[in-house]
Every structure is written in structure tokens, then in C-alpha cells.
Design an enzyme around this catalytic site. Structure first.
Site, PDB file in Angstrom:
ATOM      1  N   GLN A 257       0.848  -1.194   0.000  1.00 23.26           N
ATOM      2  CA  GLN A 257       0.000   0.000   0.000  1.00 23.26           C
ATOM      3  C   GLN A 257       0.881   1.240   0.000  1.00 23.26           C
ATOM      4  O   GLN A 257       1.870   1.312   0.723  1.00 23.26           O
ATOM      5  CB  GLN A 257      -0.921  -0.007   1.239  1.00 23.26           C
ATOM      6  CG  GLN A 257      -1.972   1.090   1.263  1.00 23.26           C
ATOM      7  CD  GLN A 257      -1.495   2.373   1.953  1.00 23.26           C
ATOM      8  OE1 GLN A 257      -0.552   2.353   2.742  1.00 23.26           O
ATOM      9  NE2 GLN A 257      -2.140   3.489   1.659  1.00 23.26           N
ATOM     10  N   SER A 258       0.573   2.211  -0.858  1.00 25.44           N
ATOM     11  CA  SER A 258       1.293   3.482  -0.947  1.00 25.44           C
ATOM     12  C   SER A 258       2.759   3.222  -1.319  1.00 25.44           C
ATOM     13  O   SER A 258       3.038   2.642  -2.355  1.00 25.44           O
ATOM     14  CB  SER A 258       1.146   4.252   0.366  1.00 25.44           C
ATOM     15  OG  SER A 258       1.648   5.559   0.254  1.00 25.44           O
ATOM     16  N   ALA A 259       3.708   3.630  -0.458  1.00 24.99           N
ATOM     17  CA  ALA A 259       5.109   3.323  -0.748  1.00 24.99           C
ATOM     18  C   ALA A 259       5.322   1.819  -0.871  1.00 24.99           C
ATOM     19  O   ALA A 259       6.196   1.363  -1.615  1.00 24.99           O
ATOM     20  CB  ALA A 259       6.010   3.895   0.341  1.00 24.99           C
TER      21      ALA A 259
ATOM     22  N   ASN B 284      -2.007  -1.214  -3.926  1.00 26.64           N
ATOM     23  CA  ASN B 284      -3.019  -0.263  -3.475  1.00 26.64           C
ATOM     24  C   ASN B 284      -2.391   1.119  -3.357  1.00 26.64           C
ATOM     25  O   ASN B 284      -1.451   1.321  -2.576  1.00 26.64           O
ATOM     26  CB  ASN B 284      -3.576  -0.667  -2.108  1.00 26.64           C
ATOM     27  CG  ASN B 284      -4.561  -1.809  -2.182  1.00 26.64           C
ATOM     28  OD1 ASN B 284      -4.420  -2.701  -3.009  1.00 26.64           O
ATOM     29  ND2 ASN B 284      -5.553  -1.791  -1.306  1.00 26.64           N
TER      30      ASN B 284
ATOM     31  N   HIS C  18      -6.190   9.046   0.750  1.00 25.29           N
ATOM     32  CA  HIS C  18      -5.073   8.103   0.687  1.00 25.29           C
ATOM     33  C   HIS C  18      -4.970   7.378   2.030  1.00 25.29           C
ATOM     34  O   HIS C  18      -4.930   8.002   3.087  1.00 25.29           O
ATOM     35  CB  HIS C  18      -3.792   8.890   0.408  1.00 25.29           C
ATOM     36  CG  HIS C  18      -2.577   8.037   0.234  1.00 25.29           C
ATOM     37  ND1 HIS C  18      -2.269   7.427  -0.964  1.00 25.29           N
ATOM     38  CD2 HIS C  18      -1.583   7.697   1.092  1.00 25.29           C
ATOM     39  CE1 HIS C  18      -1.138   6.762  -0.832  1.00 25.29           C
ATOM     40  NE2 HIS C  18      -0.705   6.898   0.408  1.00 25.29           N
TER      41      HIS C  18
END
Length: 580
Positions: free
Chosen positions: A250-252, A282, A496
């Protein structure tokens, strides 16, 4: 104001929603022992789940090993106690000092914020007490259904946490997998969850010519890869199937998943076998980046040296000889994740000619990736929490200057200006989207417009990645989703990080959680989100008609992936100039 910042921290995975995160397992707990190739490991057993926390997979990256690629653990584990909580790797800054001085947060003292979020005032900007952090942090955490035995051959979900390559860890409450693994048992589709700790910030992603010459770039990515190799070597002893591993981030963490796909030009083999057979991303995919020795990278390295007092011939040796506190003071003398600079990240994976032979977007376009089935997810309002501190963005020129100075160093000012012009300046068209009369709690001119632009670093780049995968490898199955669970809820919309509480924290009684978990568990078992459990709406492959699975609070549907087409067409034509 406090609730507003709390929402932002929630989106970054620093604090849980009320009732959303599972607390640490309560005593008394039974213990369970696994004998694996790496040694004997003792874990906890409670609530139908067994957990083995903080299992070392590498030697401590301290002293001369600081800033170097990880070294596989040299000593076998002998009765290793994995019943405690895994240490976090040293953390980077959340806020910048300039952000804390901003009128938008001036009403809240640092001590007040620290008390609210359980952060010691002396180390404000770091999401945990010092005793929970250690440079000796390269560990794996395994969570499995109670009673799992060697030979059960359960599929494995390997998770890479997010946090802007600055913050986070496997022990963060927002990443607690207990309810997710329990759902697999409830749905009669059990699996094993493995999560990897990797070095962050300057410890894991220090750039510069010296780092490049030494061959020590992208240490954090190499940490993740070594964690995958540890799983390949040991997961059979935990009852897993090393041939059925899906990586998820997820994200980074999602950016990291893409980087794992393109590392070594797509070579994801270990001992002549692929390390994973599927990938889920994601809120992250390709991150178009400049090399590890770019002008920005050199300037950052020089800045760290100056703060550390290491502007000497052997600068890397000097950095390695510092105490961790002194190294942290220098490495973290950069903008925080919630700051004016926002997503113009100081530390992130960058091309080094070996681990990443080119920018991840170029490798996508050339088809140099491990070609496995993939899922890409995005939130409707990805940019809202990253537009908190920008101030007046009330004209195209002001936004252009902001992006040209901090983000797109390789692009001409006129090109950036043209890009900004593809976004409407009407507040009703910005993010949070679909709120014609909505005014954000913290408002400034151009806020919703800059929120849209920053959010599309995730949302429209996801579409570009899908297009590139489809063009270079049309045989690869790909699915994509769009989440609107929080439409009209709060000042950030479906921000986010909204998905972390949906997949990890909530109960199956929450509609998006139940259906989302079913799609992902199907994918882990069958490499197709539609095969297995009935999740309701048939999720078409993206290449069929560019349809997205549209998550909503009480029902799911399909959404055409064609919004903000003018901005997307510009990105598609000029992505080589829009590198970070």
C-alpha cells in the site's frame, strides 16, 4: 483542528480509526514452536491465530553495514523468541518544523499533538517511542491460522507496508493482519500472512554519487527482496507454499511492489524458482524517478553530510561511524511527509543501473517486469491529505512554480504550466470530488485543485501503468479498482490510506471489508479475484473495457476509467519529463 490532523495521520497509517485496529493480543497466550531451516522460532497462539513476530532475516545493518545492501543472517536462530513486538526501523519525519510553525497548526502546541498521538515531544515527528525503534530491524512477521502444520501448503500473502519511504513498520496497528487472517479461516480459504520490515529514509534509500559508486543504492528494496528469499527458504515449515506467494503493498509499499516486479529487469527468480506469482498494488504503482546520482540526489547527499559534519574524503565511512542518533539528525533534516513539500519525497527508490536499471516507468514501457497477474487499487481522493500545508495555490502560475521547483526538475516551466492548465480551477471540480458546495475545513485558494494534481500522482499514474502493462504484455491479466467508501464523509473524502482500515481493521459486517477481502483472498488462492468466494459484482479485467471495480459503502459497481482524460493524455505524452 486536532481531529483534522488526526484524519491525516490516520491516512498515513500512524493512528487507527476508533474500533478499526486490533489491539495487541492479550495475555494469557499459548506458545507454539516452529523448526525452520533458519532455526527454531517460538510464537504466540490466541484468538485462532498464531503469530511469530520480528524474525531476523539479515544481520543487523549497523556500523560498517549501515547504508549497505543487507547481508543474509550469518547465525542460525536457536529458540528465537518471536512472541514480542517487532522493532520498527528508525523512522523519518512526519511533519517539517516549518509545517509545525504554520498558522494552520499554530493553535496546537507540539506537546498537545504529542499527547494526542502518543509521541514523545522530544522526538516529535517520529511515530513511536525510541525504545520501539532499532537499526537492528530487518525482520519478518508471520501470521497463520491456528493449528497450521508443515505440509498444509497454504498460499502466502507477503505484505510491504507504506509510509512515504519514511515511516511505518510491521508492528504498526494499522497493519495488524489478525482480522484479515481470521477472515480467511471464516471464509474457508485460509492463507499465511508474511510482512517484511525494511530500512526507511536515509537508512534505506540514501542517494548520491558515493552510494552509486559503492554499489549500495536501494538498500531498502534489497531488504524487501531478502525478506522474500527468507520466505522462500522457510515458509514451508510454517505450513505455507513457497510456490504460491502473492506480494501486496500500500502506498510506498505498492510502489515497492512494482519495483520488485522490475528489479534486475524483471528477474524475480531465486534458486531457479520465481519468488512470487501475483502482485497487488493499493495506491501506488510506477514512480517515474531520476537516477540515484541526479542533481537532486547529489544535493540531498551533500545536505546530509553538512548536517552530520561529514564533508570529508571518506564521507560514507564518516556516516557509518556516527551514532544512530547523530545519523538520524542528519538523515532526517529533510521535509516531513506532511509538509509544504509533500510528495516531493527526499528518499525513494531510484535507478542505479543494477537493481533498477532505469526509471520504473521506462521498465514498464519496455516490458521488463516479472509478468504475473496484477491488481491495482486507488482511492477517490488520494491527494487531500497531502495538500494540507501548501498555502495560496490560487493561480495556475503559483501551482506551476510549486511543481517546477519541487517536483519536476527535468521539465521546462512552460511544460509544467501546460500540465497544470489541464486541471480545472473551479473548486467544485477539485478533490474531494463530487462535492459541489463543499469547502474544506482548512481552505486556501486553489486547495482542491492542488489536491487533484497531487492525487493523480497515484490515480492517473496507475492508469498509465495499466496501459503500459497491457501494451507490452497483453497476455498478463490485470484488474483495477476505485474506492469511494468515504464519499461525503469528513474533510478528506476517500483519502489516501482509507483502504488500510477497510482491509485490515474493520469487521466483515462492513460491506467494503467483506467484499474487498473476498476479492483479494480469491486472488491469493486462484490468481483471479472472481474465482472462489462470491464477492458479488463480477470484476472484469481492465483490458476488457477499461472498467474499474467501484467500491462504495453499501454496494459495489463498475466505473469507466476515463475521468480527467485531458490530464491523463498529457501525462501519457510527457511522462519522461515528469520524473521526480
Amino acid at each position: 483542528m486536532r481531529s483534522t490532523i488526526a484524519c491525516a495521520l490516520l491516512g498515513l497509517g500512524l493512528i487507527p480509526l476508533s474500533g478499526a485496529a486490533t489491539p495487541p493480543l492479550a495475555a494469557p497466550q499459548a506458545q507454539v514452536t516452529v523448526t525452520a531451516p533458519s532455526g527454531t522460532i517460538i510464537g504466540n497462539s490466541a484468538k485462532g491465530i498464531e503469530q511469530f513476530n520480528g524474525i531476523p532475516y539479515a544481520d543487523p545493518p549497523t556500523g560498517d553495514l549501515r547504508l549497505r545492501p543487507p547481508r543474509r543472517r550469518s547465525a542460525p536462530l536457536d529458540g528465537f523468541n518471536a512472541t514480542g513486538k517487532a522493532k520498527l526501523c528508525p523512522q523519518g519525519p512526519i511533519f517539517s518544523q516549518s509545517s509545525l510553525a504554520s498558522p494552520r497548526v499554530a493553535a496546537i502546541a507540539v506537546e498537545d499533538l504529542a499527547a494526542t498521538f502518543g509521541i514523545p515531544a522530544a522526538t516529535f515527528g517520529i511515530p513511536a517511542a525510541e525504545e520501539r525503534q532499532s537499526e537492528d530491524c530487518l525482520t519478518i512477521t508471520i501470521t497463520r491460522p491456528q493449528g497450521t502444520q508443515p505440509g498444509d501448503a497454504l498460499p502466502v500473502l507477503f505484505y510491504i507496508f507504506g509510509g512515504g519511504f519514511l515511516i511505518g513498520g510491521t508492528s504498526a496497528a494499522v497493519n495488524d493482519p489478525v482480522k484479515l487472517v481470521q477472515a480467511g479461516v471464516e471464509f474457508r480459504k485460509p492463507f499465511i500472512f508474511a510482512a517484511v520490515n525494511y530500512r526507511l529514509g536515509g537508512w534505506g534509500f540514501m542517494p548520491g554519487e558515493e552510494i552509486l559508486r559503492e554499489g549500495s543504492a536501494n538498500a531498502g528494496l534489497l531488504d524487501q527482496r531478502m525478506g522474500l528469499e527468507w520466505v522462500a527458504d522457510n515458509i514451508e515449515a510454517f505450513g505455507g507454499n513457497s510456490s504460491e506467494v502473492t506480494i501486496w503493498g500500500q502506498s510506498a509499499g505498492a510502489i515497492s511492489v512494482w519495483d520488485q516486479l522490475v528489479m534486475y529487469d524483471g528477474d524475480a527468480t531465486y534458486n531457479d524458482k520465481p519468488l512470487f506469482r501475483g502482485a497487488i498494488m493499493n495506491s501506488g504503482s510506477v514512480a517515474p524517478t531520476e537516477p540515484v546520482d541526479s542533481a537532486k540526489s547529489k544535493a540531498l547527499y551533500k545536505h546530509v553530510l553538512e548536517v552530520a559534519g561529514c564533508d570529508v574524503v571518506d564521507s560514507l565511512g564518516c556516516l557509518r561511524n556516527l551514532t544512530n542518533d547523530k545519523f538520524a539528525a542528519a538523515a532526517n533534516a529533510v521535509p516531513g511527509l506532511l509538509s509544504y513539500e509533500s510528495l516531493a519525497l527526499s528518499y525513494l527508490p531510484r535507478p542505479d543501473g543494477k537493481v533498477l536499471t532505469a526509471s520504473p516507468h521506462a521498465l514498464a514501457r519496455e516490458g521488463k517486469f516479472h509478468a504475473v497477474p496484477m491488481i491495482f487499487g486507488t482511492q477517490e481522493d488520494e491527494g487531500t491529505i497531502f495538500s494540507f500545508f501548501q498555502g495560496d495555490m490560487g493561480s495556475t502560475e503559483k501551482i506551476t512554480n510549486y511543481l517546477a521547483n519541487l517536483y519536476f526538475h527535468n521539465a521546462e516551466w512552460s511544460l509544467v504550466n501546460e500540465y497544470v492548465g489541464t486541471y480545472s480551477d473551479r473548486p467544485e471540480d477539485g478533490s474531494p470530488y463530487r462535492r459541489d458546495q463543499y469547502v474544506p475545513l482548512i481552505a486556501y485558494p486553489g486547495k482542491k485543485r492542488i489536491s487533484s494534481i497531487l492525487g493523480d500522482i497515484f490515480t492517473l499514474i496507475r492508469r498509465w501503468t495499466l496501459d503500459s502493462v497491457a501494451a507490452s504484455r497483453p497476455d498478463v491479466p490485470v484488474w483495477s479498482s476505485f474506492a469511494s467508501y468515504n464519499y461525503r464523509i469528513g474533510p478528506f473524502g476517500t483519502q489516501h490510506g482509507s483502504d488500510t482500515s477497510v482491509f485490515f481493521g474493520r469487521e466483515n459486517s462492513y460491506f467494503p471489508t467483506k467484499t474487498g477481502r473476498k476479492y483479494y483472498i480469491n486472488f491469493v488462492h486462484n490468481l483471479d479475484p472472481n474465482v472462489g468466494l462470491d464477492a458479488g459484482v463480477e470484476w472484469p479485467q481492465w483490458t476488457e473495457d477499461n472498467d474499474l471495480l467501484w467500491y462504495n459503502a453499501t454496494q459495489n459497481g463498475l466505473l469507466k476509467d476515463d475521468f480527467r482524460s485531458g490530464s491523463y493524455d498529457f501525462i501519457k505524452e510527457h511522462i519522461d519529463s515528469l520524473t521526480l
